[in-house]
Design an enzyme around this catalytic site. Structure first.
Site, PDB file in Angstrom:
ATOM      1  N   ASP A 167      36.444  20.778 -12.542  1.00  0.00           N
ATOM      2  CA  ASP A 167      35.831  19.537 -13.010  1.00  0.00           C
ATOM      3  C   ASP A 167      35.821  19.528 -14.538  1.00  0.00           C
ATOM      4  OD1 ASP A 167      34.453  17.119 -12.865  1.00  0.00           O
ATOM      5  OD2 ASP A 167      32.493  18.075 -12.719  1.00  0.00           O
ATOM      6  N   HIS A 206      26.808  10.604 -16.639  1.00  0.00           N
ATOM      7  CA  HIS A 206      26.500  11.989 -16.301  1.00  0.00           C
ATOM      8  C   HIS A 206      25.008  12.286 -16.438  1.00  0.00           C
ATOM      9  CE1 HIS A 206      30.911  12.726 -17.310  1.00  0.00           C
ATOM     10  NE2 HIS A 206      30.787  13.091 -16.055  1.00  0.00           N
ATOM     11  N   ASP A 265      26.549  15.939  -8.619  1.00  0.00           N
ATOM     12  CA  ASP A 265      26.103  17.230  -9.136  1.00  0.00           C
ATOM     13  C   ASP A 265      24.588  17.249  -9.339  1.00  0.00           C
ATOM     14  OD1 ASP A 265      25.846  19.715 -10.272  1.00  0.00           O
ATOM     15  OD2 ASP A 265      26.990  19.285 -12.081  1.00  0.00           O
TER      16      ASP A 265
END
Length: 331
Positions: free
Chosen positions: A95, A191, A278
């Site tokens: 990633d 993110h 995540d």
């Protein structure tokens, strides 16, 4: 001596992405750093009969060691078979690879898929770097994910103050010239666990609702590249029950806001065939550990608090696979 992912029992993303685009679902791409995360991912994938991508960031490799992570992935395949899955479809994916050297090292050490993220570079430099990685990876039948557009947020070494949507007019030229197998785009995901500021959100019944994803950009990209595998990064939903548990037992997560799951489900019915998650795993793990430690202050055996953490992550992974991505019963 180089290690082939095929010797580890892993697969690349080519076939699973083609099936996902055609079938209107997305493959879960879960990041992992620890054995407990790996176990939870595999248990969830086997129980739901789902293909799965196990992602490793540069930070994860630095934390856990590349050799250990590679062998955890090999163990994941054998573990899935032990749990009753005769033919597990597991990808080991890098990633946010940030250099040719990092991607090459992963390819040489058993990864079946890599991402080269040149999105912060000027357009032509992004093309040149991505093409170089693709040419090396394809020699070993390793698939390559590239990125156009910039996501905001912070996660491991990935950091950007603001986002820039992918330009639909660039995607055909980029995909053609690089030869990449899939393309990560920017349509409003971000993110980390703090994807939006409260000022960016709308207050609805006391709940902060983030701005919608730019589906118009996604649909325009689909028109330009029909059937081409599209990837969404920064797609954790930041479950508020986990945030509440963390804060109840000593944490301090303020204004943690994620991507609404109904929007991710809508995206997964399109050419979006890989969705990265995540932060939700981190939240599930941390919430379970904080709760256990608060309720059992005399315990100190890591197995005691990591077992409920593993179970809570498994529960979250199953929910994502079945209720959000739709990748269950695809094996």
């Amino acid at each position: 001596m180089a290690t082939s992912y095929k010797d580890l029992g892993l697969v690349n993303t080519r076939e699973m992405f083609a099936k996902a685009v055609k079938g209107g679902y997305a493959i879960p791409a879960f990041n992992f750093n620890t054995m407990e995360q790996m176990q939870a991912i595999v248990m969830a994938a086997v129980e739901t009969k789902s293909p799965v991508i196990m992602q490793v960031s540069k930070g994860a490799r630095n934390y856990a060691n590349g050799t250990i992570l590679r062998n955890l992935a090999k163990g994941a395949v054998e573990y899935a078979k032990e749990l009753g899955c005769a033919n597990p479809q597991i990808v080991l994916h890098l990633d946010h690879g940030d250099s040719f050297e990092l991607c090459k090292d992963c390819i040489d050490n058993g990864f079946s898929s890599v991402m080269i993220d040149g999105s912060a570079l000027p357009y032509e430099e992004n093309i040149a770097l991505t093409k170089k990685v693709v040419e090396y990876a394809h020699k070993f039948d390793v698939t390559v994910e590239a990125e156009l557009g910039v996501l905001a947020g912070v996660e491991d070494e990935v950091c950007a103050a603001e986002s820039h949507y992918t330009k639909p007019e660039e995607v055909v030229d980029f995909a053609t010239r690089t030869g990449c197998d899939s393309l990560a785009i920017s349509i409003g995901t971000s993110h980390g666990a703090h994807k939006f500021t409260p000022e960016q959100c709308t207050l609805v019944n006391g709940v902060l609702v983030p701005p919608p994803l730019a589906f118009d950009v996604l649909h325009e990209i689909e028109k330009k590249l029909p059937g081409f595998p599209i990837v969404l990064h920064g797609s954790s939903s930041v479950p508020q029950d986990e945030v509440k548990t963390i804060n109840q037992y000593g944490g301090k997560l303020e204004a943690a806001i994620g991507i609404p799951e109904e929007q991710l489900r809508e995206a997964s019915k399109s050419a979006v065939c890989k969705i990265n998650i995540d932060s939700d795993s981190r939240l599930a793990m941390t919430a379970a550990i904080r709760k256990y430690m608060a309720e059992n202050p005399s315990h100190f055996d890591p197995r005691q608090y990591l077992k409920p953490a593993r179970e809570n992550m498994k529960k979250m992974y199953i929910h994502k696979i079945v209720n959000v991505l739709g990748s269950n019963d695809k094996l």
